[in-house]
Design an enzyme around this catalytic site. Structure first.
Site, PDB file in Angstrom:
ATOM      1  NE  ARG A 148      -2.004  38.144  65.334  1.00 35.48           N
ATOM      2  CZ  ARG A 148      -2.277  37.372  64.288  1.00 35.48           C
ATOM      3  NH1 ARG A 148      -1.348  36.588  63.758  1.00 35.48           N
ATOM      4  NH2 ARG A 148      -3.492  37.362  63.766  1.00 35.48           N
ATOM      5  CD  GLU A 164      -9.471  37.006  65.644  1.00 32.95           C
ATOM      6  OE1 GLU A 164     -10.540  36.379  65.684  1.00 32.95           O
ATOM      7  OE2 GLU A 164      -8.697  36.975  64.671  1.00 32.95           O
ATOM      8  CG  ASN A 166      -5.588  35.233  66.392  1.00 34.25           C
ATOM      9  OD1 ASN A 166      -6.440  34.830  65.618  1.00 34.25           O
ATOM     10  ND2 ASN A 166      -5.280  36.521  66.497  1.00 34.25           N
ATOM     11  CB  SER A 171       0.783  33.611  60.687  1.00 33.31           C
ATOM     12  OG  SER A 171      -0.244  34.514  60.362  1.00 33.31           O
ATOM     13  CE  LYS A 328     -13.206  35.027  65.881  1.00 33.67           C
ATOM     14  NZ  LYS A 328     -12.458  33.790  65.585  1.00 33.67           N
ATOM     15  CE  LYS A 385     -14.968  39.347  65.232  1.00 35.04           C
ATOM     16  NZ  LYS A 385     -13.788  39.432  66.113  1.00 35.04           N
ATOM     17  CD  GLU A 389      -9.543  31.694  65.757  1.00 33.72           C
ATOM     18  OE1 GLU A 389      -8.929  32.722  65.374  1.00 33.72           O
ATOM     19  OE2 GLU A 389     -10.396  31.719  66.657  1.00 33.72           O
ATOM     20  N   GLY A 390      -8.467  32.104  61.015  1.00 35.09           N
ATOM     21  CA  GLY A 390      -7.828  32.080  59.705  1.00 35.09           C
ATOM     22  C   GLY A 390      -8.262  33.185  58.757  1.00 35.09           C
ATOM     23  NE  ARG A 471      -3.093  40.557  60.381  1.00 32.66           N
ATOM     24  CZ  ARG A 471      -3.937  39.591  60.730  1.00 32.66           C
ATOM     25  NH1 ARG A 471      -4.083  38.537  59.970  1.00 32.66           N
ATOM     26  NH2 ARG A 471      -4.640  39.687  61.835  1.00 32.66           N
TER      27      ARG A 471
END
Length: 496
Positions: A148, A164, A166, A171, A328, A385, A389-390, A471
């Site tokens: 993603r 970024e 992923n 998700s 990153k 950064k 992740e997350g 989002r």
């Protein structure tokens, strides 16, 4: 909000980025404010629609396996320029191919991460697994990428800019399409059927699950299962379960099992020919929905499980090299002049480079020193950064100055990269959260484009777009986690 990217995505425009670079973008799909009586009825219908269509999560504050609540969401779809939406969708197969080729390049990954692994224990342990399986010989040549790429529309450059990519546990492929359907229902209730064509179709769930089924077929054992690697406690249960149910719908012969890393270590084993066996079931495909942050590795037991999986013949999403390719530091190195051309054509490199914002190394060298000084002087212009992740890990504003002053002359700073802060437009929308009154608030939206790629080092068999997600979060917060309540799920309303 027009966009002519050929001219307007000029990197020189990035000098416009600053605290005052904000835009109140008033084009909503319906006039705001909605009268209170109409709003209350719409919100009741929207909540029921979400609950009855499984657009739900478990509560973090009152966890109960037997209880679901609707995921935080926005009542109306949020605007995103059609030209930029179509551009990033079109470019996703190129991004897939780039990540795939980078993940096959051991020397490049080693060059990128050689300093990071000296100061970041989590990345170091991932790297040790990579070195181990590489020295032993990679058992499964096929890789499955369920990726993603995330973007904000950037007001100063009038283009989408990448946040970024992923490569692990991407998700909301299941819940995102449900909120597109919810918004179609709400617009219909408002008598705005003429706007429905501005909400793009979203096949994220079907496409991602099709990718896992294709990988299962490549494995070649019709009795083997798909393993979902999950958290110890799963809050985002509907998003995960709908993937499982969709796999079964598409192919009733494919069974899914769910285990956390601790369970895999205790109950998993490899046969002499490297087949992964969990509870007497042979595993064809491993889909990680956990394993992306240190807290999910409580002891060496969980690291043993990750190594066990990586040694196996199962196809993995992601392989350890794909996981590392999504760090990153690798993202920052890919933005350096001449790097993209090593993996994709010159024309493709030109297209992807338009998506990158400013990315800076903080390594202990003169260029790194310059980047540290820039960020200390103007922290509001950047995001700091770490290799995580997350969500919830990035550093903003005055905290950047504090952190960088502390590590300025230390190798600790090499655990981070610096990125220009993207300045998205500010919109207005109604946020709907469980057990709270609906509110009209200022928000910003982040677009994610899913992609599926399957291939070996020498051949790509599948490479396609796989839907999208949106989002949206309060404009006043830096991190907008859905479960944390400061953000919510949304869908795209395309504007000219």
């Amino acid at each position: 909000m027009s966009s002519n990217c050929e001219n307007e995505c000029d990197p020189s425009h990035c000098s416009l980025i600053g605290d005052n670079c904000k835009l109140t973008y008033n084009e909503s799909c319906v006039p705001l404010d909605i009268p209170e009586d109409i709003l209350n009825e719409l919100v009741d219908k929207a909540k029921d629609y979400a609950l009855m269509h499984g657009a739900c999560m478990r509560s973090k504050t009152a966890f109960d396996r037997d209880t679901l609540q609707f995921a935080p969401f926005f009542l109306l779809p949020s605007a995103f320029p059609k030209r930029e939406f179509e551009r990033v969708v079109k470019f996703q197969p190129i991004m897939n191919k780039l990540i795939h080729h980078v993940a096959q390049d051991y020397e490049f990954l080693k060059k990128c991460l050689k300093k990071t692994i000296m100061v970041d224990d989590f990345t170091s342990r991932l790297w040790k697994i990579y070195e181990t399986v590489r020295s032993e010989g990679i058992s499964q040549p096929h890789c499955l990428g369920l990726l993603r790429s995330d973007y904000f529309y950037n007001v100063p450059t009038l283009c989408a800019k990448q946040v970024e990519t992923n490569t692990i546990a991407s998700s909301f492929g299941a819940l995102s399409p449900k909120f597109g359907d919810l918004h179609r229902y709400i617009l219909g209730e408002l008598g705005k059927e003429e706007l429905l064509s501005k909400l793009p179709e979203n096949n994220a769930l079907e496409a991602l699950c099709d990718g896992m089924i294709e990988a299962w077929k490549i494995y070649g054992n019709p009795k083997a299962v798909v393993l979902f690697v999950i958290e110890d406690v799963t809050y985002n249960i509907c998003d995960q379960r709908f993937h499982e149910f969709e796999i079964r719908r598409q192919n009733p012969d494919v069974h899914v099992i769910r285990r956390n890393l601790t369970e895999i270590s205790k109950r998993g084993k490899l046969t002499d020919d490297k087949r992964l066996i969990i509870d007497d079931k042979e595993v064809a495909v491993v889909y990680f929905r956990a394993g992306y942050e240190p807290a999910q590795y409580h002891t060496d037991v969980e690291w043993d499980a990750r190594l066990l999986i990586e040694r196996s013949l199962a196809l993995k999403s992601p392989t350890i090299s794909y996981h590392l390719a999504g760090t990153k530091k690798v993202q920052q190195e890919l933005a350096m002049p001449g790097v993209l051309e090593r993996y994709i054509s010159e024309e493709e490199s030109k297209l992807l480079s338009q998506l990158f914002t400013g990315l800076y190394s903080l390594d202990l060298h003169p260029e790194g020193d310059k980047a540290v000084e820039m960020a200390i002087e103007y922290p509001e212009k950047y995001v700091l950064k770490p290799q995580r992740e997350g969500g919830g890990n990035n550093i903003y504003g005055e905290e950047i100055r504090t952190v960088l002053k502390r590590v300025q002359h230390s190798s600790e700073r090499e655990a981070y990269i610096l990125m220009d802060r993207i300045r998205p437009p500010i919109l207005s929308n109604y946020v709907v959260r469980p057990h709270e009154p609906v509110k009209l608030i200022d928000v910003v939206s982040e677009l994610g484009i899913f992609g599926v790629i399957i291939g070996t080092k020498d051949k790509i068999m599948v490479n396609k777009n796989a839907g999208h997600m949106l989002r949206t979060k309060m404009s006043t917060v830096n991190e907008g986690g859905v479960a944390a309540g400061q953000g919510g799920l949304d869908s795209v309303y395309l504007t000219d």
